[in-house]
Scaffold this motif. Structure first.
Motif, mmCIF file in Angstrom:
data_model
loop_
_atom_site.group_PDB
_atom_site.id
_atom_site.type_symbol
_atom_site.label_atom_id
_atom_site.label_comp_id
_atom_site.label_asym_id
_atom_site.label_seq_id
_atom_site.Cartn_x
_atom_site.Cartn_y
_atom_site.Cartn_z
ATOM 1 N N THR A 172 0.736 -1.193 0.536
ATOM 2 C CA THR A 172 -0.181 0.000 0.225
ATOM 3 C C THR A 172 1.129 1.227 0.022
ATOM 4 O OG1 THR A 172 -0.144 -0.505 2.881
ATOM 5 C CG2 THR A 172 -1.937 -1.324 0.599
ATOM 6 N N ALA A 173 2.092 1.348 0.495
ATOM 7 C CA ALA A 173 2.589 2.962 1.201
ATOM 8 C C ALA A 173 3.732 2.868 -0.219
ATOM 9 C CB ALA A 173 4.178 2.168 1.706
ATOM 10 N N LEU A 174 3.871 1.374 -1.803
ATOM 11 C CA LEU A 174 4.351 1.559 -2.818
ATOM 12 C C LEU A 174 3.605 1.903 -3.447
ATOM 13 C CD1 LEU A 174 6.764 0.709 -4.279
ATOM 14 C CD2 LEU A 174 6.134 -0.989 -4.581
ATOM 15 N N ALA A 221 0.960 9.082 -6.636
ATOM 16 C CA ALA A 221 1.154 10.155 -5.529
ATOM 17 C C ALA A 221 -0.570 10.043 -5.959
ATOM 18 C CB ALA A 221 1.161 10.868 -6.245
ATOM 19 N N LEU A 222 -1.612 8.768 -4.870
ATOM 20 C CA LEU A 222 -2.862 9.100 -4.302
ATOM 21 C C LEU A 222 -2.973 9.835 -2.950
ATOM 22 C CD1 LEU A 222 -3.329 5.121 -5.573
ATOM 23 C CD2 LEU A 222 -3.817 7.452 -7.533
ATOM 24 N N GLN A 223 -4.208 10.288 -2.557
ATOM 25 C CA GLN A 223 -5.018 10.188 -1.630
ATOM 26 C C GLN A 223 -4.449 8.846 -0.404
ATOM 27 O OE1 GLN A 223 -8.359 11.814 -1.056
ATOM 28 N NE2 GLN A 223 -8.873 11.739 1.057
ATOM 29 N N ALA A 224 -5.025 8.076 -1.053
ATOM 30 C CA ALA A 224 -4.717 6.500 0.475
ATOM 31 C C ALA A 224 -5.106 5.569 -0.382
ATOM 32 C CB ALA A 224 -5.462 6.699 1.021
ATOM 33 N N VAL A 225 -4.437 4.470 -0.157
ATOM 34 C CA VAL A 225 -5.172 3.210 -0.296
ATOM 35 C C VAL A 225 -4.579 2.066 0.465
ATOM 36 C CG1 VAL A 225 -3.374 1.240 -1.551
ATOM 37 C CG2 VAL A 225 -2.617 2.912 -2.807
ATOM 38 N N GLY A 244 -7.608 -12.184 6.123
ATOM 39 C CA GLY A 244 -8.780 -11.310 7.602
ATOM 40 C C GLY A 244 -8.169 -10.007 7.523
ATOM 41 N N LYS A 245 -6.824 -9.262 7.281
ATOM 42 C CA LYS A 245 -6.315 -8.102 8.040
ATOM 43 C C LYS A 245 -6.903 -6.907 6.857
ATOM 44 C CE LYS A 245 -2.316 -9.851 10.633
ATOM 45 N NZ LYS A 245 -1.091 -10.437 10.650
ATOM 46 N N THR A 246 -6.657 -5.819 7.201
ATOM 47 C CA THR A 246 -7.009 -4.912 6.538
ATOM 48 C C THR A 246 -5.408 -4.001 6.487
ATOM 49 O OG1 THR A 246 -9.608 -4.859 6.571
ATOM 50 C CG2 THR A 246 -8.183 -3.051 5.383
ATOM 51 N N TYR A 247 -5.400 -3.818 5.130
ATOM 52 C CA TYR A 247 -3.686 -2.971 5.307
ATOM 53 C C TYR A 247 -4.390 -1.331 4.648
ATOM 54 C CZ TYR A 247 -1.665 -7.402 6.626
ATOM 55 O OH TYR A 247 -0.847 -8.417 6.284
ATOM 56 N N HIS A 248 -3.736 -0.235 5.279
ATOM 57 C CA HIS A 248 -4.039 1.054 4.079
ATOM 58 C C HIS A 248 -2.312 2.129 4.421
ATOM 59 C CE1 HIS A 248 -4.486 3.613 8.093
ATOM 60 N NE2 HIS A 248 -5.105 2.795 8.766
ATOM 61 N N SER A 249 -2.383 2.712 3.673
ATOM 62 C CA SER A 249 -1.565 4.193 3.849
ATOM 63 C C SER A 249 -2.299 5.115 3.008
ATOM 64 C CB SER A 249 -0.360 3.838 3.008
ATOM 65 O OG SER A 249 0.846 4.590 2.761
ATOM 66 N N LEU A 306 -9.130 -3.850 -3.130
ATOM 67 C CA LEU A 306 -8.458 -2.750 -3.292
ATOM 68 C C LEU A 306 -8.947 -1.904 -3.339
ATOM 69 C CD1 LEU A 306 -5.209 -1.884 -3.199
ATOM 70 C CD2 LEU A 306 -5.034 -1.916 -6.110
ATOM 71 N N ALA A 307 -7.839 -0.544 -2.404
ATOM 72 C CA ALA A 307 -9.083 0.429 -2.479
ATOM 73 C C ALA A 307 -7.728 2.391 -2.617
ATOM 74 C CB ALA A 307 -9.955 0.885 -1.303
ATOM 75 N N LEU A 308 -7.744 2.636 -4.151
ATOM 76 C CA LEU A 308 -7.334 3.495 -4.698
ATOM 77 C C LEU A 308 -8.015 4.794 -4.832
ATOM 78 C CD1 LEU A 308 -6.088 1.644 -8.143
ATOM 79 C CD2 LEU A 308 -4.800 2.260 -5.491
ATOM 80 N N SER A 309 -8.080 5.417 -3.222
ATOM 81 C CA SER A 309 -8.101 7.223 -3.039
ATOM 82 C C SER A 309 -7.327 7.874 -3.678
ATOM 83 C CB SER A 309 -9.082 7.451 -2.105
ATOM 84 O OG SER A 309 -9.512 6.239 -1.250
ATOM 85 N N GLY A 310 -8.328 9.254 -4.417
ATOM 86 C CA GLY A 310 -8.244 10.528 -5.023
ATOM 87 C C GLY A 310 -6.823 10.360 -6.450
#
Length: 224
Positions: free
Chosen positions: A114-116, A122-126, A134-139, A182-186
């Motif tokens: 997610t950080a990569l 150059a996204l707002q969040a991933v 069953g884990k959720t990771y975000h950046s 996978l969520a790609l915001s912004g």
């Protein structure tokens, strides 16, 4: 008569250039000015405004030209912008695929991936949901509904785009099997780029899992 034709052609060139580089409303203004100048300087009696049929024909021709050229120019500009954006996304996807191969497999792959992705695109969040753990990771700062919509993309097996938040919600597949969301915001990237990025994410997860299983197998053999 020949001078009238030459003048009309000259004014038409001005209208075409304005429509190409300025837009429809700017070209409309130039059309009115050109028709007025043509009427004042070249339609008898000269140096006077006469409401003649030639004036209306010239104005209609100029306005029609402005409309057609401005629409064609706008369409060409949109296609050029789409091509540039697509090329930029492909370059970022290539960079992502190269850096995924260098990921440290000893840590949590979700946080690294997610950080990569956020850094390169150059996204707002991933946000990444992994089905095995069953884990959720975000950046980055994800919208409040991102977690639910990421899981929905995995459960439904469908990609979705939210124009209001400019967010892609994609299902991660390995082959034909869903393995996460996978969520790609912004972002305003195309569906093709978002789907390709989700596929790269699935490949990265499987690669890290395979390496970790290999490390565990080696450790077990050394223990024995």
């Amino acid at each position: 008569w020949s001078s009238d034709v030459c003048s009309s052609d000259l004014y038409l060139v001005f209208v075409v250039l304005t429509a190409m580089y300025g837009g429809f409303w700017q070209a409309t203004l130039i059309s009115v000015v050109a028709a007025s100048c043509l009427n004042y300087f070249f339609v008898p009696p000269i140096f006077s405004f006469v409401n003649s049929a030639e004036n209306w024909v010239a104005l209609g021709a100029f306005e029609f030209t402005a409309l057609v050229i401005s629409r064609l120019s706008l369409r060409a500009q949109l296609r050029a912008n789409e091509a540039i954006a697509g090329q930029r996304d492909m370059e970022r996807l290539y960079q992502t695929s190269r850096r995924i191969l260098l990921l440290d497999s000893s840590g949590e792959p979700g946080n690294l991936i997610t950080a990569l992705i956020q850094e390169i695109f150059a996204l707002q969040a991933v946000q990444l949901f992994e089905d095995r753990s069953g884990k959720t990771y975000h950046s980055g700062e994800c919208p409040t509904e991102t977690g639910h919509r990421t899981r929905d993309a995995y459960l439904l097996g469908q990609n979705a785009y939210d124009a209001e938040t400019k967010s892609w919600y994609c299902v991660i597949r390995v082959g034909t099997r869903p393995v996460g969301g996978l969520a790609l915001s912004g972002t305003e990237m195309t569906k093709l780029a978002a789907t390709a990025l989700a596929s790269l994410t699935g490949i990265a997860l499987e690669r890290v899992r395979a390496l970790q299983e290999e490390y565990r197998a080696q450790a077990a053999r050394q223990t024995e």
